[in-house]
Design a protein around this motif. Sequence first.
Motif, mmCIF file in Angstrom:
data_model
loop_
_atom_site.group_PDB
_atom_site.id
_atom_site.type_symbol
_atom_site.label_atom_id
_atom_site.label_comp_id
_atom_site.label_asym_id
_atom_site.label_seq_id
_atom_site.Cartn_x
_atom_site.Cartn_y
_atom_site.Cartn_z
ATOM 1 N N ASN A 35 0.793 -1.187 0.081
ATOM 2 C CA ASN A 35 -0.021 -0.075 0.079
ATOM 3 C C ASN A 35 0.895 0.969 0.068
ATOM 4 O OD1 ASN A 35 -2.090 -1.864 0.063
ATOM 5 N ND2 ASN A 35 -2.788 -1.045 2.270
ATOM 6 N N ARG A 38 2.049 1.530 -3.463
ATOM 7 C CA ARG A 38 1.006 2.130 -4.422
ATOM 8 C C ARG A 38 0.642 3.361 -4.177
ATOM 9 N NH1 ARG A 38 -2.262 -3.555 -4.350
ATOM 10 N NH2 ARG A 38 -2.712 -2.889 -2.391
ATOM 11 N N ASN A 39 0.419 3.859 -2.801
ATOM 12 C CA ASN A 39 -0.119 5.207 -2.653
ATOM 13 C C ASN A 39 0.813 6.345 -3.328
ATOM 14 O OD1 ASN A 39 -2.113 4.520 -1.137
ATOM 15 N ND2 ASN A 39 -1.404 4.896 1.058
ATOM 16 N N ARG A 42 -0.308 6.248 -6.909
ATOM 17 C CA ARG A 42 -1.509 6.096 -7.477
ATOM 18 C C ARG A 42 -2.223 7.444 -8.167
ATOM 19 N NH1 ARG A 42 -5.581 2.665 -5.465
ATOM 20 N NH2 ARG A 42 -3.946 1.787 -4.103
ATOM 21 N N ARG A 43 -2.889 7.136 -9.050
ATOM 22 C CA ARG A 43 -3.436 8.152 -9.851
ATOM 23 C C ARG A 43 -2.584 9.169 -10.698
ATOM 24 N NH1 ARG A 43 -8.766 10.083 -8.338
ATOM 25 N NH2 ARG A 43 -8.054 11.356 -6.755
ATOM 26 N N ASP B 76 -7.294 2.091 5.551
ATOM 27 C CA ASP B 76 -6.378 2.935 4.675
ATOM 28 C C ASP B 76 -7.275 3.594 3.671
ATOM 29 O OD1 ASP B 76 -4.820 4.237 3.055
ATOM 30 O OD2 ASP B 76 -3.182 2.487 3.092
ATOM 31 N N GLU B 78 -6.765 5.643 1.383
ATOM 32 C CA GLU B 78 -6.158 5.897 0.216
ATOM 33 C C GLU B 78 -6.389 4.545 -0.872
ATOM 34 O OE1 GLU B 78 -5.040 8.489 -1.465
ATOM 35 O OE2 GLU B 78 -5.231 9.514 0.472
ATOM 36 N N GLN B 79 -6.759 3.329 -0.165
ATOM 37 C CA GLN B 79 -6.558 2.089 -0.766
ATOM 38 C C GLN B 79 -8.193 1.950 -1.254
ATOM 39 O OE1 GLN B 79 -3.966 0.570 -1.519
ATOM 40 N NE2 GLN B 79 -2.729 2.112 -0.386
ATOM 41 N N GLU B 83 -9.039 -3.612 -1.553
ATOM 42 C CA GLU B 83 -7.552 -3.797 -1.071
ATOM 43 C C GLU B 83 -7.721 -3.669 0.527
ATOM 44 O OE1 GLU B 83 -5.181 -1.726 -4.745
ATOM 45 O OE2 GLU B 83 -6.056 -0.403 -3.219
#
Lengths: 272, 221
Positions: A35, A38-39, A42-43, B76, B78-79, B83
Amino acid sequence: MLYDSSARESIGAFLLGTARELYAFRHATASLVLNGLRNRYRRSVLGWSWSLLEPLLWLVVMAAVFSLVLGIRLKDYTLFLFSGLLPWQFISNSLVRGGRSLVEAETFLKRVYLPKAMFPVASVCAETVNFVLNLTSLLILGLGIGFRLGWTVILLPAALLLAFALSLGLALALSVVTVYVRDTTQLVQVGLHATLYLLPVLYPLERIPPAYRPYFAANPFYPVIHLFQQILHARAVPSLQDWLLAAGISALALALGIGLLRRRGEDIVYQL
Amino acid sequence: MQRTRRQEVAPSRDFYALKDVSLALSSGDRLGIVGLNGAGKTTLLKAIAGIYPPQRGRIRVSGTLTPLLELGTGFDPEQTGRENIYLNGAMFGLTPRDMMAREEEIIEFSELTDSIDMPVKYYSSGMQGRLAFSIAAALQPQILLIDEIFATGDAHFVAKASARMLAVIDRSQIVLFASHNLEQIRSLCNRAIVLRKGEVVHYGPPASAVDLYLNEIVPKA
């Protein structure tokens, strides 16, 4: 599961217990690492390419500015810069992200039992993955534009291991301290910024007047980073003394982090 | 277990959120916990779950334990929802494989099929509550700690969730259930404690605990 407040855990039992817990929660830790990675992208349009682009752009700016200021040959300077700046970014990002990790995990820690070490460990692991990606892609790119590397690159994993231990130890310590003193986050950021300019990373140590060199070389981050500079830039095998010094500092950092966690670990949830 | 200490923000003096609590439960037990707000119900559950280590005393738990407090483990933001299903599952100690087997069921129960791949930060609080409940209800622990979680959301979801929760409780071996819903305490539990300012003032059959609570603890209007 047994909890007994009167039982005093030895340091060995604490280490073993923590390792066991981290293994038991390995899926949660892996999930946090993923995570975290990915964060970051992301986008964004370019996504994962940023893991290569970001340090590359940084390097271009730094190389252009400093090669002008210092008047060093550009190609050689770029490799020098790259060999010190990437490990520095790894360490400094680990300290910033790892330092905040426990405070940011408040919602989780208050709802379910989780090993406290999991959060700084996950932060530093995510930074490690990022570091390895940066290093690999820039090395490949560098070979394209004519960097010359020696066989010494096979020593990189050992240097990486020491950088990891240093980052993890300090991240553990900072994550615990941040729970008690929230200002730590800001202080660490300012401190890291200042340290970058004091470190012989943007400029070679030889550029410093000899009288001041010992002070610059005494920077506790320098031995580990100097390993990378020697391996990648100087194409030299660091001396045994260099390895031992870096290993000693990393061991101290780990001892500090583990010691703080052991002492304060159970109180943390009450302070969030 | 005795004494869980919680330090106040102003550290002038400590106060005890729980004091001298001793309990022993075994397979088949359903313990109700009643008390006013601030009596220590949640703290007791959190101590047993290992979240709040007691200042003094011992806690022994054998078996898989799931604490359902404040709904789930937290997300979380953002996920995506999907997820977060895996993240929550892992924090409850389940493997990705365990969660894969439950994923469809969770998504379906939460009625979030269309938004499951959207970051949780775009969910309404009702949607977050539904997802958290659905994840929690898909785990089947041996020991279940519940803190008032008869779900949030619209009437239709609450009804469906309550039915699901009763089934999960039924399959758990030990249940500790803190609630203000005295009817549920009476019907679900086989024993109950009454907490007042962190101390157990009564321990016995749920009916007598509820009576004592209503007669002696709840302030008269």
